[in-house]
Write an enzyme that holds these catalytic residues in place. Sequence first.
Site, PDB file in Angstrom:
ATOM      1  N   LYS A  80       0.855  -1.199   0.000  1.00 15.47           N
ATOM      2  CA  LYS A  80       0.000   0.000   0.000  1.00 15.47           C
ATOM      3  C   LYS A  80       0.887   1.245   0.000  1.00 15.47           C
ATOM      4  O   LYS A  80       1.935   1.264   0.667  1.00 15.47           O
ATOM      5  CB  LYS A  80      -0.878  -0.045   1.257  1.00 15.47           C
ATOM      6  CG  LYS A  80      -1.934   1.033   1.354  1.00 15.47           C
ATOM      7  CD  LYS A  80      -2.767   0.818   2.630  1.00 15.47           C
ATOM      8  CE  LYS A  80      -3.901   1.790   2.788  1.00 15.47           C
ATOM      9  NZ  LYS A  80      -4.695   1.547   4.009  1.00 15.47           N
ATOM     10  N   SER A 155      -9.664   1.369   3.084  1.00 22.04           N
ATOM     11  CA  SER A 155      -8.847   2.205   2.231  1.00 22.04           C
ATOM     12  C   SER A 155      -7.750   1.448   1.485  1.00 22.04           C
ATOM     13  O   SER A 155      -7.159   1.996   0.557  1.00 22.04           O
ATOM     14  CB  SER A 155      -8.198   3.308   3.067  1.00 22.04           C
ATOM     15  OG  SER A 155      -7.275   2.767   4.001  1.00 22.04           O
ATOM     16  N   SER A 179      -9.607  -0.904   7.289  1.00 20.38           N
ATOM     17  CA  SER A 179      -9.115  -0.745   5.915  1.00 20.38           C
ATOM     18  C   SER A 179      -8.458  -1.956   5.268  1.00 20.38           C
ATOM     19  O   SER A 179      -8.186  -1.931   4.075  1.00 20.38           O
ATOM     20  CB  SER A 179      -8.147   0.428   5.845  1.00 20.38           C
ATOM     21  OG  SER A 179      -8.893   1.610   5.801  1.00 20.38           O
TER      22      SER A 179
HETATM   23  N1  GLN Z   1     -13.125   3.497   6.707  1.00 23.86           N
HETATM   24  C1  GLN Z   1     -12.306   3.904   7.808  1.00 23.86           C
HETATM   25  C2  GLN Z   1     -11.961   5.353   7.686  1.00 23.86           C
HETATM   26  O1  GLN Z   1     -12.302   5.921   6.719  1.00 23.86           O
HETATM   27  C3  GLN Z   1     -11.117   3.024   7.897  1.00 23.86           C
HETATM   28  C4  GLN Z   1      -9.824   3.634   7.561  1.00 23.86           C
HETATM   29  C5  GLN Z   1      -8.645   2.774   7.833  1.00 23.86           C
HETATM   30  O2  GLN Z   1      -8.740   1.710   8.448  1.00 23.86           O
HETATM   31  N2  GLN Z   1      -7.505   3.268   7.412  1.00 23.86           N
HETATM   32  O3  GLN Z   1     -11.383   5.942   8.549  1.00 23.86           O
END
Ligand code: GLN
Length: 472
Positions: A80, A155, A179
């Site tokens: 990532k 994400s 994410s």
């Molecule tokens: N959907 C969550 C957010 O937008 C998760 C983000 C993450 O785990 N980086 O914060």
Amino acid sequence: MSKSLNQLTIRQAQAKLEDGEITSVELTRACLGRIKKTNPKINALITVCEAGALEEAEKADERRKNGETGQLLGIPYIAKDIILTKGIRTTVASKILDNYIAPYDATIIKKLKKAGAVLLGKANMDEFAHGASGENSAYGATLNPVDNTRVPGGSSSGSAAAVADDMCIFSLGTDTGGSIRCPASFCGVVGLKPTYGRSSRFGLISMTSSTDVPGPIAKTVEDASIVLSVIAGPGENDFTALDKPVGDYSKMINKSIERIKIGIPRKLIKDTDKNILKVFDKLLDKLREQGVEIIDIELPHAKYGIPVYYIITPSEISSNLARFDGIRYGFSDKEAKNLLEVYTKSRGKGFGDEAKRRIMIGTYALSAGYYDAYYLQAQKVRTKIKDELDSELKKVDAIMTPTQPDIAFKIGQQVDDPLKMYLEDIFLSPASLAGLPAISIPMGEVKEMPVGVQIIGKRLDEKILFRIGSNI
Ligand code: GLN
């Protein structure tokens, strides 16, 4: 029909490398070929490191020739783009770090290099890891390889899509509030969020320092266990990385689950899509047949996970993102006439909408007049959520929920509705706030889209996730 090399799992590829049937260079070329073919459409990668990957693959083949072995020796992967990779562009999918070259490797990248894994490229993601759909990227949305009209989840959108599309053998994501698990569920692959501190955060671009955890996305539960054994453990410069023994997690694969107790928080999951619940209940029957005891549990505070997470996360973001000031890193607006304008114009033009929204919410929640009402209160409820999970996990070996309340939604369907987007994490934020390990594993299909099951374990008990997960 035999599989093309890029479709192999780690275990399968390793066996072929070991037998001398294939080389890492061939395996790497197969992945790069797939990337060339499908990435222009799927948009899972921001940067492809073709020359570097082939060089690393040659080195891995050389090491093997010299008698070295290893589970990840010569295995190609994707990281990532929030994970620093020395000498390689690391953008965090933001314009503010466009063309930023990382000066050092994250600890987990160092560990993978030592193990001989081959870095193919850097995965697209929601900017700064803010999102649940992969649409918040300055480099365009990633498409779900299963159905290109739908989101891959976020994400770690590119990391999951790349594995699902066989562009790589495995990938790395980060999970702050879901994410890794969300895109794994939407794309039909396995995603593991280790215990907070199990894998080092050093060299991640910080989002929410108190819940950020890097972990693997893989094609099988066994593969995820192999990667965790390599990336877990402490390194330099992260005092939250736990110095606890790292086991050979793959020993847990296919171990009997007879007499294991699994808790189901029925009230929490009751509004899940009916068809997903049907698949979930069928899975519970299958586990019962293997001797698992399924028990109803209560997690009355888990429903506050979302409001709590969306106070704590923006608060930490507003502080962590302060370092992007147009001076120290990345983009600096050339039109600025004085220091204040360097800050405001660089940040104003460099950050996307969601990052700005979170900086504003966080700054507000932390401000003198509101700190007690929001941030402090959220931390108190967070402790309740954690205590509740810990106490239920004394009665059962693991807790299970569907990973997502719905299947992957259509691209563009909820970009203008941040609240709806935040609710995607409803089953995911409790384990994140509590620092517990959790995995998402494909459990079936609804409307021809994959759906995942989430298993949550006790602190540092990733083993139970692999044990149960490999029997699903
Ligand atoms: N959907 C969550 C957010 O937008 C998760 C983000 C993450 O785990 N980086 O914060």
